[in-house]
Structures are given as C-alpha cells and as structure tokens.
Design a protein around this motif. Structure first.
Motif, PDB file in Angstrom:
ATOM      1  N   LYS A   1      10.438 -12.004 -13.497  1.00 40.70           N
ATOM      2  CA  LYS A   1      10.961 -12.012 -12.138  1.00 40.70           C
ATOM      3  C   LYS A   1      12.454 -12.310 -12.068  1.00 40.70           C
ATOM      4  CE  LYS A   1       6.593 -13.420  -9.987  1.00 40.70           C
ATOM      5  NZ  LYS A   1       5.917 -14.438  -9.142  1.00 40.70           N
ATOM      6  N   GLU A   2      13.006 -13.012 -13.065  1.00 38.88           N
ATOM      7  CA  GLU A   2      14.390 -13.467 -12.975  1.00 38.88           C
ATOM      8  C   GLU A   2      15.306 -12.873 -14.033  1.00 38.88           C
ATOM      9  OE1 GLU A   2      14.175 -17.677 -13.216  1.00 38.88           O
ATOM     10  OE2 GLU A   2      12.950 -17.900 -11.380  1.00 38.88           O
ATOM     11  N   GLY A   3      14.813 -11.981 -14.882  1.00 39.24           N
ATOM     12  CA  GLY A   3      15.643 -11.391 -15.922  1.00 39.24           C
ATOM     13  C   GLY A   3      16.757 -10.531 -15.350  1.00 39.24           C
ATOM     14  N   PRO A   4      17.840 -10.304 -16.100  1.00 38.59           N
ATOM     15  CA  PRO A   4      18.968  -9.521 -15.587  1.00 38.59           C
ATOM     16  C   PRO A   4      18.675  -8.029 -15.485  1.00 38.59           C
ATOM     17  CG  PRO A   4      19.351 -10.129 -17.878  1.00 38.59           C
ATOM     18  CD  PRO A   4      18.101 -10.834 -17.452  1.00 38.59           C
ATOM     19  N   PHE A   5      17.709  -7.516 -16.247  1.00 43.02           N
ATOM     20  CA  PHE A   5      17.415  -6.089 -16.241  1.00 43.02           C
ATOM     21  C   PHE A   5      16.100  -5.826 -15.512  1.00 43.02           C
ATOM     22  CE2 PHE A   5      20.045  -6.783 -20.004  1.00 43.02           C
ATOM     23  CZ  PHE A   5      21.034  -5.830 -19.814  1.00 43.02           C
ATOM     24  N   ALA A   6      15.980  -4.609 -14.975  1.00 41.82           N
ATOM     25  CA  ALA A   6      14.768  -4.201 -14.267  1.00 41.82           C
ATOM     26  C   ALA A   6      13.715  -3.796 -15.287  1.00 41.82           C
ATOM     27  CB  ALA A   6      15.082  -3.052 -13.312  1.00 41.82           C
ATOM     28  N   ALA A   7      12.996  -4.774 -15.788  1.00 39.30           N
ATOM     29  CA  ALA A   7      11.999  -4.555 -16.832  1.00 39.30           C
ATOM     30  C   ALA A   7      10.634  -5.008 -16.359  1.00 39.30           C
ATOM     31  CB  ALA A   7      12.392  -5.298 -18.117  1.00 39.30           C
ATOM     32  N   GLY A   8       9.601  -4.518 -17.031  1.00 41.43           N
ATOM     33  CA  GLY A   8       8.237  -4.870 -16.683  1.00 41.43           C
ATOM     34  C   GLY A   8       7.804  -6.178 -17.301  1.00 41.43           C
ATOM     35  N   LEU A   9       6.548  -6.498 -17.084  1.00 46.50           N
ATOM     36  CA  LEU A   9       5.979  -7.751 -17.575  1.00 46.50           C
ATOM     37  C   LEU A   9       5.568  -7.574 -19.029  1.00 46.50           C
ATOM     38  CD1 LEU A   9       5.028 -10.629 -17.049  1.00 46.50           C
ATOM     39  CD2 LEU A   9       2.881  -9.687 -16.184  1.00 46.50           C
ATOM     40  N   VAL A  10       6.446  -7.949 -19.929  1.00 49.18           N
ATOM     41  CA  VAL A  10       6.189  -7.860 -21.365  1.00 49.18           C
ATOM     42  C   VAL A  10       6.522  -9.211 -21.997  1.00 49.18           C
ATOM     43  CG1 VAL A  10       6.648  -5.385 -21.458  1.00 49.18           C
ATOM     44  CG2 VAL A  10       8.518  -6.987 -21.810  1.00 49.18           C
ATOM     45  N   GLU A  11       6.265  -9.315 -23.283  1.00 51.95           N
ATOM     46  CA  GLU A  11       6.609 -10.539 -23.995  1.00 51.95           C
ATOM     47  C   GLU A  11       8.129 -10.733 -23.992  1.00 51.95           C
ATOM     48  OE1 GLU A  11       4.352 -12.611 -25.014  1.00 51.95           O
ATOM     49  OE2 GLU A  11       2.719 -11.275 -24.458  1.00 51.95           O
ATOM     50  N   ILE A  12       8.559 -11.985 -24.037  1.00 50.62           N
ATOM     51  CA  ILE A  12       9.983 -12.277 -23.929  1.00 50.62           C
ATOM     52  C   ILE A  12      10.726 -11.834 -25.175  1.00 50.62           C
ATOM     53  CG2 ILE A  12      11.687 -14.104 -23.603  1.00 50.62           C
ATOM     54  CD1 ILE A  12       9.599 -15.675 -22.070  1.00 50.62           C
ATOM     55  N   THR A  13      10.208 -12.132 -26.345  1.00 49.97           N
ATOM     56  CA  THR A  13      10.866 -11.788 -27.603  1.00 49.97           C
ATOM     57  C   THR A  13       9.902 -10.972 -28.458  1.00 49.97           C
ATOM     58  OG1 THR A  13      10.138 -13.819 -28.717  1.00 49.97           O
ATOM     59  CG2 THR A  13      12.220 -13.911 -27.504  1.00 49.97           C
ATOM     60  N   TRP A  14      10.452 -10.374 -29.510  1.00 51.50           N
ATOM     61  CA  TRP A  14       9.615  -9.602 -30.422  1.00 51.50           C
ATOM     62  C   TRP A  14       8.743 -10.512 -31.282  1.00 51.50           C
ATOM     63  CZ3 TRP A  14       8.751  -4.920 -29.256  1.00 51.50           C
ATOM     64  CH2 TRP A  14       9.738  -4.130 -28.675  1.00 51.50           C
ATOM     65  N   ARG A  15       9.175 -11.736 -31.503  1.00 47.77           N
ATOM     66  CA  ARG A  15       8.322 -12.662 -32.240  1.00 47.77           C
ATOM     67  C   ARG A  15       7.075 -13.025 -31.438  1.00 47.77           C
ATOM     68  NH1 ARG A  15       9.558 -15.209 -36.726  1.00 47.77           N
ATOM     69  NH2 ARG A  15      11.738 -14.604 -36.485  1.00 47.77           N
ATOM     70  N   ASP A  16       7.231 -13.070 -30.104  1.00 42.24           N
ATOM     71  CA  ASP A  16       6.058 -13.317 -29.270  1.00 42.24           C
ATOM     72  C   ASP A  16       5.066 -12.161 -29.323  1.00 42.24           C
ATOM     73  OD1 ASP A  16       7.171 -15.703 -28.511  1.00 42.24           O
ATOM     74  OD2 ASP A  16       8.088 -14.902 -26.685  1.00 42.24           O
ATOM     75  N   GLU A  17       5.572 -10.956 -29.617  1.00 45.11           N
ATOM     76  CA  GLU A  17       4.685  -9.801 -29.713  1.00 45.11           C
ATOM     77  C   GLU A  17       3.677  -9.958 -30.849  1.00 45.11           C
ATOM     78  OE1 GLU A  17       3.280  -6.361 -28.148  1.00 45.11           O
ATOM     79  OE2 GLU A  17       5.120  -7.295 -27.419  1.00 45.11           O
ATOM     80  N   LEU A  18       4.096 -10.640 -31.904  1.00 41.12           N
ATOM     81  CA  LEU A  18       3.199 -10.841 -33.044  1.00 41.12           C
ATOM     82  C   LEU A  18       2.059 -11.793 -32.725  1.00 41.12           C
ATOM     83  CD1 LEU A  18       5.847 -11.143 -35.907  1.00 41.12           C
ATOM     84  CD2 LEU A  18       4.542  -9.130 -35.229  1.00 41.12           C
ATOM     85  N   THR A  19       2.313 -12.737 -31.849  1.00 37.76           N
ATOM     86  CA  THR A  19       1.285 -13.720 -31.504  1.00 37.76           C
ATOM     87  C   THR A  19       0.492 -13.335 -30.263  1.00 37.76           C
ATOM     88  OG1 THR A  19       2.887 -14.981 -30.185  1.00 37.76           O
ATOM     89  CG2 THR A  19       2.672 -15.557 -32.508  1.00 37.76           C
ATOM     90  N   LYS A  20       0.746 -12.143 -29.728  1.00 37.77           N
ATOM     91  CA  LYS A  20       0.070 -11.750 -28.493  1.00 37.77           C
ATOM     92  C   LYS A  20      -1.425 -11.543 -28.702  1.00 37.77           C
ATOM     93  CE  LYS A  20       0.872  -7.656 -26.958  1.00 37.77           C
ATOM     94  NZ  LYS A  20       1.552  -6.494 -26.326  1.00 37.77           N
ATOM     95  N   CYS A  21      -1.809 -11.014 -29.848  1.00 33.72           N
ATOM     96  CA  CYS A  21      -3.231 -10.746 -30.089  1.00 33.72           C
ATOM     97  C   CYS A  21      -4.049 -12.034 -30.055  1.00 33.72           C
ATOM     98  CB  CYS A  21      -3.403 -10.042 -31.428  1.00 33.72           C
ATOM     99  SG  CYS A  21      -2.664  -8.407 -31.484  1.00 33.72           S
ATOM    100  N   SER A  22      -3.593 -13.035 -30.780  1.00 32.86           N
ATOM    101  CA  SER A  22      -4.326 -14.301 -30.811  1.00 32.86           C
ATOM    102  C   SER A  22      -4.224 -15.034 -29.493  1.00 32.86           C
ATOM    103  CB  SER A  22      -3.786 -15.182 -31.934  1.00 32.86           C
ATOM    104  OG  SER A  22      -2.405 -15.450 -31.748  1.00 32.86           O
ATOM    105  N   ALA A  23      -3.121 -14.844 -28.774  1.00 36.03           N
ATOM    106  CA  ALA A  23      -2.945 -15.553 -27.506  1.00 36.03           C
ATOM    107  C   ALA A  23      -3.896 -15.046 -26.445  1.00 36.03           C
ATOM    108  CB  ALA A  23      -1.500 -15.419 -27.032  1.00 36.03           C
ATOM    109  N   TYR A  24      -4.218 -13.743 -26.470  1.00 35.60           N
ATOM    110  CA  TYR A  24      -5.087 -13.166 -25.450  1.00 35.60           C
ATOM    111  C   TYR A  24      -6.490 -12.864 -25.964  1.00 35.60           C
ATOM    112  CZ  TYR A  24      -1.002 -12.482 -22.512  1.00 35.60           C
ATOM    113  OH  TYR A  24       0.101 -12.680 -21.762  1.00 35.60           O
ATOM    114  N   ARG A  25      -6.788 -13.260 -27.168  1.00 36.57           N
ATOM    115  CA  ARG A  25      -8.083 -12.914 -27.753  1.00 36.57           C
ATOM    116  C   ARG A  25      -9.219 -13.602 -27.026  1.00 36.57           C
ATOM    117  NH1 ARG A  25      -7.952 -13.983 -33.805  1.00 36.57           N
ATOM    118  NH2 ARG A  25      -6.367 -12.350 -33.576  1.00 36.57           N
TER     119      ARG A  25
END
Length: 345
Positions: A68-92
């Motif tokens: 909601k507060e980022g400088p670019f008009a982007a969608g709801l995704v992980e903040i960093t690419w390192r968070d992308e690696l932990t997304k599977c276990s986080a939402y499992r």
C-alpha cells in the motif's frame, strides 16, 4: 498498536500476542468500526499465538504495508527475493487455504496441472535463488539489478484538496487556478531491470542471437568484401543493442499515485491490484505484477513486458531480427554449398 493484554511482563508491556491483535494490525477497520465485535472478543478466551504464527502474521502485515505504501505501482508480492524462497513454507499450513495474492504470489506449484496454473511459478522461484544471491531489488515481479537516485523537479498545486481531482478540473475551467510551485524531490530510477521471464531470455534468446551471429562471423563472413563485413557487423551490433534495450530496461513502470494528479479526473482510474490511480493506457500486468504505462503485451522471448519506455527498442529488435535471420541463413547456406562443391571437386 494492539491493546495491552491482561498478561504482561516485568516491563509493563504485553507479553502475549493474540489473533485479534494481529488482525487489527493488518486491517485497522476490523477493530475500529465494529465496537460490538470488540466487546464480544474481549469476553472470549483467545489462544495466544505461537512464535511461528506471530512471525507469519508480522511478515504478512509488512507485505501488505509495503504493497500500500511502496513508491511504485506494484501488486501484492513478497518484499524481497529472499522472502520468495520462504514463501512455500510460510503458506504451507494456511488454515483457510486461500492466498492473498493478486498476481504470481501463490505457494510454488500449488496450482500445478490446473487451469489456473501461474505461468511465472518456476521463474519466480529461480529468481528467488539467483536474485537473492546477487542482492537484486524487487518491484513487483521485476528484478532490479541497478538503480540510481536522481533529483527531479515536480509541480505542486496548493489548491488541489479534492481527493477525486474534480476540484482541480473546475479550477481549470473557471480560470481561478493558482500558479504551480516547483520543488525538488529525490526518486529512484531503475537503470537495469529484467522481467519475470529472464530465464528464457538468458537461456534461449541470448544464446540463439549470440550463437548464430558468432557462427556466421567465423564461417561465412571471412572472404566477403570489406563493405559487406562492416554492414553485417553494424546490423548485428544494432540487434544486440536493441535486445538489451528491450530486456534490461524499465518498460514504463508507473509510480504510485494515491491521488489523481491535477486536471486528470477524466483520464485517471483506480486500480485495485496495485492500490493506485493509473492514467489511460496504463494496465496492470499480472505477470510482472506492476502497472505499466502504454502496456502492449508481455513477451517471454525478451523476458519482460513491452510498454512506453521499451517499445522503440522492441520495434527495432523485431525489424533487425527478421533481417538478420534472412541474411545469416543465406550466408550459412551459401557457405555450406560452397564447401560441398569444393569437396566434390
């Protein structure tokens, strides 16, 4: 901050975090607008969250806040690419089984072999591995390899206080608008950014372009007139430069606009996926998870979306790739025919 709990530590602050508190942090409307629900929740016994649940809740709240507060008009995704690696276990172990994504933001391969399969699934996981090691930034599903801070002058109108921008339009028509004032702001400019399909770009497109060009230069170009060699080298260099301009440049990612700019009430519309106002022609691309100005399409061969800023390079790339395919095929076929004729003789 969430209300203090009945159980507190020696420092006087809350020692346990409940599920009601977390929901209030993620969406304040859940606790501010419904007093009856709050009274009922206080009377009920709510189990405290574990450390893992607390981490997941805080991580989810940070992602929503960045969305909601980022400088670019982007969608709801992980903040960093390192968070992308932990997304599977986080939402499992998600209880409701429903993600909060509006793009390629689901657990890896959770929708495989289905009609709703996300095409960027494997590419995002590979981006998480490679881009996290490179320290690349992230805007939506775009990997930012190089960015610089620039100072730009922007115009500010003090008379625009209507959130929908209708007041600004009335001022322009009535002739009572105030003169704008300019001030300098520091912004981030992305000099090198690749799209979500960069694995296909670097594993297929670049090897084909460079490999065929090198093969032609080694086998078919020697012995040709000097003028022809210079012309071929210029066309090949232009093709490589055009491909770089398409694949490694900002396609036209829109900055976030929480309010309609002055005089744009008729041309700007609200976009739910990126939580921003967008001008006419700007479209939210689910693959790149950003709003792109003058969006045309997403090209997997170049790995990125085609928009306002890389459209000239894309048109030059298309023209040069067709020309060089015909030229290189003709040169290689002529070389093969000459070699066979010499062998028969």
């Amino acid at each position: 901050p969430p209300p203090p709990s009945s159980t507190s530590g020696s420092d006087g602050f809350k020692a346990e975090l409940t599920a009601v508190d977390v929901e209030g942090d993620i969406d304040p409307s859940l606790t501010s607008g419904e007093s009856a629900s709050c009274e009922m929740s206080e009377e009920q016994d709510v189990q405290p969250l574990s450390i893992e649940q607390r981490y997941r809740a805080e991580r989810k709240a940070a992602k929503v806040r960045h969305w909601k507060e980022g400088p670019f008009a982007a969608g709801l995704v992980e903040i960093t690419w390192r968070d992308e690696l932990t997304k599977c276990s986080a939402y499992r172990d998600d209880e409701d089984g429903e993600g909060d994504a509006n793009g390629a933001n689901k657990p890896c391969c959770s929708d495989a072999c289905s009609e709703d399969m996300e095409p960027t699934c494997c590419c995002l996981q590979l981006s998480g591995v490679v881009c996290a090691r490179l320290g690349a930034g992230r805007v939506g599903n775009m990997a930012v390899l190089r960015e610089v801070n620039v100072v730009e002058e922007v115009e500010v109108y003090d008379d625009v206080d209507d959130e929908n921008g209708e007041g600004a339009a009335c001022d322009e028509e009535g002739g009572s608008a105030r003169l704008p004032r300019t001030h300098k702001v520091r912004r981030t400019r992305m000099d090198c950014v690749v799209g979500p399909y960069w694995p296909m770009l670097f594993c297929v497109t670049w090897p084909l372009v460079l490999g065929v060009s090198f093969w032609t230069a080694v086998t078919a170009i020697p012995g040709k007139p000097l003028l022809f060699q210079l012309a071929w080298a210029a066309l090949t260099g232009g093709l490589i430069y055009a491909l770089f301009g398409v694949s490694c440049r900002d396609p036209g990612i829109l900055m976030r606009h929480s309010k309609i700019p002055r005089g744009g009430a008729r041309d700007w519309r609200w976009n739910d996926q990126a939580r921003t106002y967008r001008p006419r022609g700007a479209v939210y691309d689910a693959d790149c998870a950003v709003v792109i100005e003058e969006f045309d399409h997403t090209c997997p061969w170049t790995g990125t979306a085609i928009g306002r800023r890389n459209m000239p390079s894309f048109q030059a790339f298309l023209m040069l790739i067709y020309v060089m395919i015909m030229v290189n095929v003709a040169l290689l076929m002529g070389h093969c025919l000459s070699a066979n004729a010499a062998a028969d003789a």
